[in-house]
Scaffold this motif. Structure first.
Motif, PDB file in Angstrom:
ATOM      1  N   TYR A 135      75.660  24.484  81.876  1.00  0.00           N
ATOM      2  CA  TYR A 135      74.813  25.659  81.724  1.00  0.00           C
ATOM      3  C   TYR A 135      75.296  26.835  82.564  1.00  0.00           C
ATOM      4  O   TYR A 135      75.825  26.663  83.653  1.00  0.00           O
ATOM      5  CB  TYR A 135      73.387  25.336  82.152  1.00  0.00           C
ATOM      6  N   ALA A 136      75.054  28.036  82.038  1.00  0.00           N
ATOM      7  CA  ALA A 136      75.167  29.219  82.872  1.00  0.00           C
ATOM      8  C   ALA A 136      73.943  29.266  83.791  1.00  0.00           C
ATOM      9  O   ALA A 136      72.838  28.879  83.382  1.00  0.00           O
ATOM     10  CB  ALA A 136      75.224  30.480  82.010  1.00  0.00           C
ATOM     11  N   VAL A 166      68.260  28.213  84.869  1.00  0.00           N
ATOM     12  CA  VAL A 166      69.226  27.959  83.802  1.00  0.00           C
ATOM     13  C   VAL A 166      69.129  29.056  82.753  1.00  0.00           C
ATOM     14  O   VAL A 166      68.029  29.368  82.270  1.00  0.00           O
ATOM     15  CB  VAL A 166      68.958  26.589  83.148  1.00  0.00           C
ATOM     16  N   ASP A 167      70.268  29.615  82.393  1.00  0.00           N
ATOM     17  CA  ASP A 167      70.331  30.603  81.316  1.00  0.00           C
ATOM     18  C   ASP A 167      70.425  29.858  79.990  1.00  0.00           C
ATOM     19  O   ASP A 167      71.468  29.301  79.663  1.00  0.00           O
ATOM     20  CB  ASP A 167      71.537  31.505  81.527  1.00  0.00           C
ATOM     21  N   THR A 170      70.620  30.948  77.084  1.00  0.00           N
ATOM     22  CA  THR A 170      71.451  31.592  76.071  1.00  0.00           C
ATOM     23  C   THR A 170      72.913  31.624  76.481  1.00  0.00           C
ATOM     24  O   THR A 170      73.759  31.968  75.669  1.00  0.00           O
ATOM     25  CB  THR A 170      70.992  33.034  75.824  1.00  0.00           C
ATOM     26  N   ALA A 171      73.192  31.313  77.756  1.00  0.00           N
ATOM     27  CA  ALA A 171      74.567  31.344  78.277  1.00  0.00           C
ATOM     28  C   ALA A 171      75.189  32.731  78.217  1.00  0.00           C
ATOM     29  O   ALA A 171      76.415  32.862  78.270  1.00  0.00           O
ATOM     30  CB  ALA A 171      75.459  30.337  77.545  1.00  0.00           C
ATOM     31  N   SER A 222      78.877  31.921  84.420  1.00  0.00           N
ATOM     32  CA  SER A 222      79.007  31.196  83.162  1.00  0.00           C
ATOM     33  C   SER A 222      79.205  29.704  83.405  1.00  0.00           C
ATOM     34  O   SER A 222      79.411  29.255  84.536  1.00  0.00           O
ATOM     35  CB  SER A 222      80.187  31.760  82.380  1.00  0.00           C
ATOM     36  N   ARG A 223      79.173  28.958  82.320  1.00  0.00           N
ATOM     37  CA  ARG A 223      79.274  27.501  82.436  1.00  0.00           C
ATOM     38  C   ARG A 223      80.556  27.068  83.125  1.00  0.00           C
ATOM     39  O   ARG A 223      80.568  26.148  83.942  1.00  0.00           O
ATOM     40  CB  ARG A 223      79.196  26.872  81.041  1.00  0.00           C
ATOM     41  N   CYS A 262      74.170  35.306  80.371  1.00  0.00           N
ATOM     42  CA  CYS A 262      74.079  35.903  81.702  1.00  0.00           C
ATOM     43  C   CYS A 262      73.545  37.332  81.664  1.00  0.00           C
ATOM     44  O   CYS A 262      74.058  38.218  82.351  1.00  0.00           O
ATOM     45  CB  CYS A 262      75.428  35.861  82.415  1.00  0.00           C
ATOM     46  N   ASN A 294      81.481  22.305  89.586  1.00  0.00           N
ATOM     47  CA  ASN A 294      80.901  21.418  88.567  1.00  0.00           C
ATOM     48  C   ASN A 294      81.094  19.946  88.911  1.00  0.00           C
ATOM     49  O   ASN A 294      80.322  19.102  88.468  1.00  0.00           O
ATOM     50  CB  ASN A 294      81.475  21.737  87.196  1.00  0.00           C
ATOM     51  N   CYS A 296      74.787  35.999  88.114  1.00  0.00           N
ATOM     52  CA  CYS A 296      74.831  34.935  87.117  1.00  0.00           C
ATOM     53  C   CYS A 296      76.271  34.463  86.968  1.00  0.00           C
ATOM     54  O   CYS A 296      77.208  35.255  87.161  1.00  0.00           O
ATOM     55  CB  CYS A 296      74.298  35.441  85.783  1.00  0.00           C
TER      56      CYS A 296
END
Length: 125
Positions: A32-33, A98-99, A101-102, A52-53, A104, A74, A50
């Protein structure tokens, strides 16, 4: 229950540094982002940063650009917020989320889920 857990807050003098950590309870962060937000007393919650993954894309709110750095490990399933050159106006409770929608987009807080209880950051001499 799916939730994020923030840690690392505390009292620091102006100009000092802190590193916040964000971990997941009930799931893992690596898919997750993740966004960081803060809320000062009497003020609305605002987006801070924010990531990204994969960690390759980051963004920052203007007040923290050049002072804060978001990163993630990670393998350890952690997201960090390194805060340097802290100012009294950075005093707030800091949250990660947690975003979903990814993308950010920090201005769309409704897209973020699984908020933690927050960690308090106080910048004062």
């Amino acid at each position: 229950q799916l939730q994020l857990v923030e840690s690392g807050g505390g009292l620091v003098q102006p100009g000092g540094s802190l590193r916040l950590s964000c971990a997941a309870s009930g799931f893992t962060l690596d898919g997750y982002a993740i966004g960081w937000f803060r809320q000062a007393p009497g003020k609305e919650r605002e987006g801070v940063s924010c990531i990204s993954r994969g960690g390759g894309v980051t963004n920052y709110a203007d007040p923290v650009k050049g002072r804060f750095t978001i990163s993630r490990d990670n393998a350890k399933k952690l997201v960090y917020l390194q805060m340097n050159s802290l100012k009294p106006e950075d005093t707030a409770t800091y949250y990660c989320a947690v975003d979903m929608t990814a993308m950010c987009r920090l201005e769309y807080q409704y897209r973020f889920r699984y908020w933690g209880q927050g960690t308090q950051v106080t910048v004062s001499s």
